[in-house]
Design an enzyme around this catalytic site. Structure first.
Site, short mmCIF file in Angstrom:
data_model
loop_
_atom_site.label_atom_id
_atom_site.label_comp_id
_atom_site.label_asym_id
_atom_site.label_seq_id
_atom_site.Cartn_x
_atom_site.Cartn_y
_atom_site.Cartn_z
N SER A 124 0.87 -1.18 0.00
CA SER A 124 0.00 0.00 0.00
C SER A 124 0.90 1.22 0.00
O SER A 124 2.10 1.12 0.33
CB SER A 124 -0.93 -0.01 1.22
OG SER A 124 -0.19 -0.16 2.41
N GLU A 178 1.26 5.56 0.86
CA GLU A 178 0.71 6.70 1.60
C GLU A 178 1.10 8.02 0.93
O GLU A 178 2.24 8.19 0.50
CB GLU A 178 1.27 6.66 3.02
CG GLU A 178 0.76 7.79 3.90
CD GLU A 178 1.17 7.58 5.36
OE1 GLU A 178 1.03 6.45 5.88
OE2 GLU A 178 1.63 8.55 5.97
N GLY A 186 -2.69 11.97 16.41
CA GLY A 186 -2.09 13.18 15.86
C GLY A 186 -1.34 13.93 16.94
O GLY A 186 -1.28 13.50 18.11
N ASP A 187 -0.72 15.03 16.56
CA ASP A 187 0.02 15.88 17.50
C ASP A 187 -0.59 17.26 17.43
O ASP A 187 -0.82 17.78 16.34
CB ASP A 187 1.50 15.94 17.12
CG ASP A 187 2.14 14.57 17.26
OD1 ASP A 187 2.10 14.01 18.37
OD2 ASP A 187 2.64 14.04 16.25
N TYR A 244 4.53 1.42 16.89
CA TYR A 244 5.88 2.03 16.99
C TYR A 244 6.90 0.99 17.45
O TYR A 244 7.14 0.83 18.65
CB TYR A 244 5.84 3.22 17.97
CG TYR A 244 4.86 4.28 17.52
CD1 TYR A 244 5.27 5.32 16.71
CD2 TYR A 244 3.52 4.19 17.87
CE1 TYR A 244 4.37 6.27 16.25
CE2 TYR A 244 2.60 5.13 17.42
CZ TYR A 244 3.04 6.17 16.61
OH TYR A 244 2.13 7.10 16.15
N PHE A 281 12.81 14.30 9.84
CA PHE A 281 11.64 13.47 10.18
C PHE A 281 11.97 12.55 11.34
O PHE A 281 11.18 12.39 12.26
CB PHE A 281 11.26 12.55 9.02
CG PHE A 281 10.56 13.22 7.87
CD1 PHE A 281 9.92 14.45 8.03
CD2 PHE A 281 10.53 12.62 6.63
CE1 PHE A 281 9.28 15.06 6.96
CE2 PHE A 281 9.89 13.21 5.56
CZ PHE A 281 9.27 14.44 5.72
N HIS A 304 3.88 -1.14 3.71
CA HIS A 304 3.19 0.15 3.49
C HIS A 304 4.27 1.21 3.23
O HIS A 304 5.11 1.45 4.08
CB HIS A 304 2.38 0.51 4.74
CG HIS A 304 1.66 1.82 4.66
ND1 HIS A 304 0.48 1.99 3.97
CD2 HIS A 304 1.95 3.05 5.18
CE1 HIS A 304 0.07 3.24 4.07
NE2 HIS A 304 0.95 3.91 4.79
P1 FAD Z 1 -1.86 7.11 20.57
O1 FAD Z 1 -2.02 5.69 20.22
O2 FAD Z 1 -2.98 7.80 21.25
O3 FAD Z 1 -0.53 7.23 21.44
C1 FAD Z 1 0.08 8.48 21.72
C2 FAD Z 1 0.92 8.39 22.98
O4 FAD Z 1 0.05 8.30 24.11
C3 FAD Z 1 1.85 7.18 23.05
O5 FAD Z 1 3.02 7.57 23.72
C4 FAD Z 1 1.05 6.18 23.89
O6 FAD Z 1 1.89 5.27 24.59
C5 FAD Z 1 0.33 7.12 24.85
N1 FAD Z 1 -0.99 6.60 25.29
C6 FAD Z 1 -1.93 6.03 24.53
N2 FAD Z 1 -3.02 5.71 25.27
C7 FAD Z 1 -2.75 6.11 26.53
C8 FAD Z 1 -3.46 6.07 27.76
N3 FAD Z 1 -4.69 5.56 27.83
N4 FAD Z 1 -2.86 6.58 28.88
C9 FAD Z 1 -1.61 7.11 28.81
N5 FAD Z 1 -0.89 7.18 27.68
C10 FAD Z 1 -1.44 6.69 26.55
N6 FAD Z 1 -0.23 12.17 12.32
C11 FAD Z 1 -1.10 13.04 11.77
O7 FAD Z 1 -1.29 14.14 12.30
N7 FAD Z 1 -1.77 12.76 10.62
C12 FAD Z 1 -1.63 11.59 9.98
O8 FAD Z 1 -2.25 11.36 8.94
C13 FAD Z 1 -0.72 10.61 10.52
N8 FAD Z 1 -0.56 9.40 9.98
C14 FAD Z 1 0.25 8.46 10.57
C15 FAD Z 1 0.31 7.17 10.03
C16 FAD Z 1 1.11 6.20 10.64
C17 FAD Z 1 1.13 4.81 10.03
C18 FAD Z 1 1.87 6.50 11.79
C19 FAD Z 1 2.75 5.48 12.42
C20 FAD Z 1 1.80 7.78 12.34
C21 FAD Z 1 0.97 8.78 11.76
N9 FAD Z 1 0.84 10.05 12.30
C22 FAD Z 1 -0.03 10.96 11.74
C23 FAD Z 1 1.62 10.45 13.49
C24 FAD Z 1 0.84 10.22 14.79
O9 FAD Z 1 -0.33 11.02 14.81
C25 FAD Z 1 1.76 10.63 15.95
O10 FAD Z 1 2.80 9.69 16.07
C26 FAD Z 1 1.09 10.87 17.29
O11 FAD Z 1 2.05 11.43 18.18
C27 FAD Z 1 0.54 9.63 17.98
O12 FAD Z 1 -0.56 9.15 17.36
P2 FAD Z 1 -1.15 7.70 17.78
O13 FAD Z 1 -2.37 7.51 16.99
O14 FAD Z 1 -0.10 6.68 17.69
O15 FAD Z 1 -1.50 8.01 19.30
#
Ligand code: FAD
Length: 279
Positions: A8, A10, A100-101, A137, A208, A258
């Site tokens: 796939s 991106e 997201g961040d 990760y 990055f 991917h």
């Molecule tokens: P989460 O899974 O919510 O995790 C974030 C952090 O919080 C981690 O350190 C985790 O250990 C911690 N955490 C999770 N749940 C809990 C809890 N209940 N209590 C305490 N801590 C917790 N970013 C974008 O903005 N747009 C995109 O389109 C995008 N696409 C991506 C695609 C891929 C394949 C990847 C790997 C990353 C992408 N990102 C994107 C980046 C991503 O948004 C960032 O890495 C962001 O910081 C974390 O997102 P997450 O969904 O992994 O978060």
């Protein structure tokens, strides 16, 4: 024999009409390799919402499976609900659900704190309609308290209803294999697909990697630094290293690959050809 491991690609949503045209041409070249889907990123805080939607609409209209990313930070339930509805109406069946961040200057985290809450919300709102992908990760998320915590948080997302995961990119295959092994020990049996970042320009890759916590091993960093402005050598080395990484991953059981294309076709295509994929 041709390589048949699923792939796939991106993209990020282009900002201009010219960028959209270029991306359409990139897509045509990549589509020849029959990917499972094309995904399109989503700027956290909704900054690219309309452009992501439009790019997804175009991909879907071309007859390819399109997977929008959806990041929930800074968003409300109503906003996410409306987006899900728009994608359902369009006939989209796959979504990449992320936290997201928070963009700088954006004060409110919104109504979702973690991706697991978004996954649970998507399931509650749309049942089994979407195939939900989440992020994983292998070298751990930069904000994670510990490796163990990050793994348990990954499990939370899967337990909330995710179907599969795509990893952050990495250049150390052992990190991926270890991550998959640990996930299996926790009872996570879903596919964990490695994210592959082709190497095109060292300065961009270093930027990055520093931001997302993906490690460039010292031997690679030193070699790439040594090439300086010699782009051809950077790319030839990058092709060797990334193709070998993919070979190792496939041999070790990776269910698919991917590619983070950065909206360019050539680097991904070169890797695919090296791996024995055919159009
Ligand atoms: P989460 O899974 O919510 O995790 C974030 C952090 O919080 C981690 O350190 C985790 O250990 C911690 N955490 C999770 N749940 C809990 C809890 N209940 N209590 C305490 N801590 C917790 N970013 C974008 O903005 N747009 C995109 O389109 C995008 N696409 C991506 C695609 C891929 C394949 C990847 C790997 C990353 C992408 N990102 C994107 C980046 C991503 O948004 C960032 O890495 C962001 O910081 C974390 O997102 P997450 O969904 O992994 O978060």
């Amino acid at each position: 024999m041709a390589n048949t491991t699923p792939i796939s690609f991106e993209f990020y949503p282009p900002q201009t009409a010219e960028g959209a045209e270029k991306l359409a041409a990139v897509r045509t070249r990549l589509a020849a390799f029959k990917p499972d889907f094309f995904s399109v990123t989503f700027g956290a805080g909704g900054s690219t919402q309309d452009r992501t939607l439009e790019t997804i609409r175009q991909i879907h209209a071309e007859g390819h499976e399109a997977a929008p990313h959806l990041s929930c930070v800074g968003s409300t339930r109503d906003n996410v609900r409306a987006l899900l509805q728009a994608y359902q109406d369009m006939g989209i069946k796959r979504i990449v659900a992320l936290r997201g961040d928070l963009p700088s200057g954006m004060a409110s985290i919104g109504e979702f704190q973690y991706a697991s809450e978004l996954v649970a919300f998507i399931r509650a709102e749309t049942g089994a309609h979407f195939h939900i992908e989440v992020a994983a990760y292998p070298e751990f998320h930069p904000q994670a308290k510990s490796a163990r915590d990050d793994m348990l948080n990954f499990k939370r997302k899967m337990d909330a209803g995710a179907d599969s995961a795509i990893t952050q990119y990495f250049y150390n295959a052992d990190a991926y294999f270890h991550f998959v092994e640990e996930a299996r020990k926790l009872g996570i049996n879903a596919p964990i697909v490695p994210g592959i970042m082709p190497i095109v320009r060292f300065s961009q890759l270093a930027r990055f990697s520093d931001a997302c916590g993906a490690e460039i091993p010292r031997w690679m960093r030193k070699t790439l630094e040594g090439y300086g402005d010699d782009v051809a050598s950077v790319q030839a080395f990058g092709l060797d290293v990334v193709a070998q990484l993919c070979e190792k991953l496939i041999a070790g059981g990776a269910p698919a690959l991917h590619f983070y294309t950065l909206n360019q076709a050539t680097a991904s295509l070169e890797i695919l050809k090296r791996l024995g994929y055919r159009t």
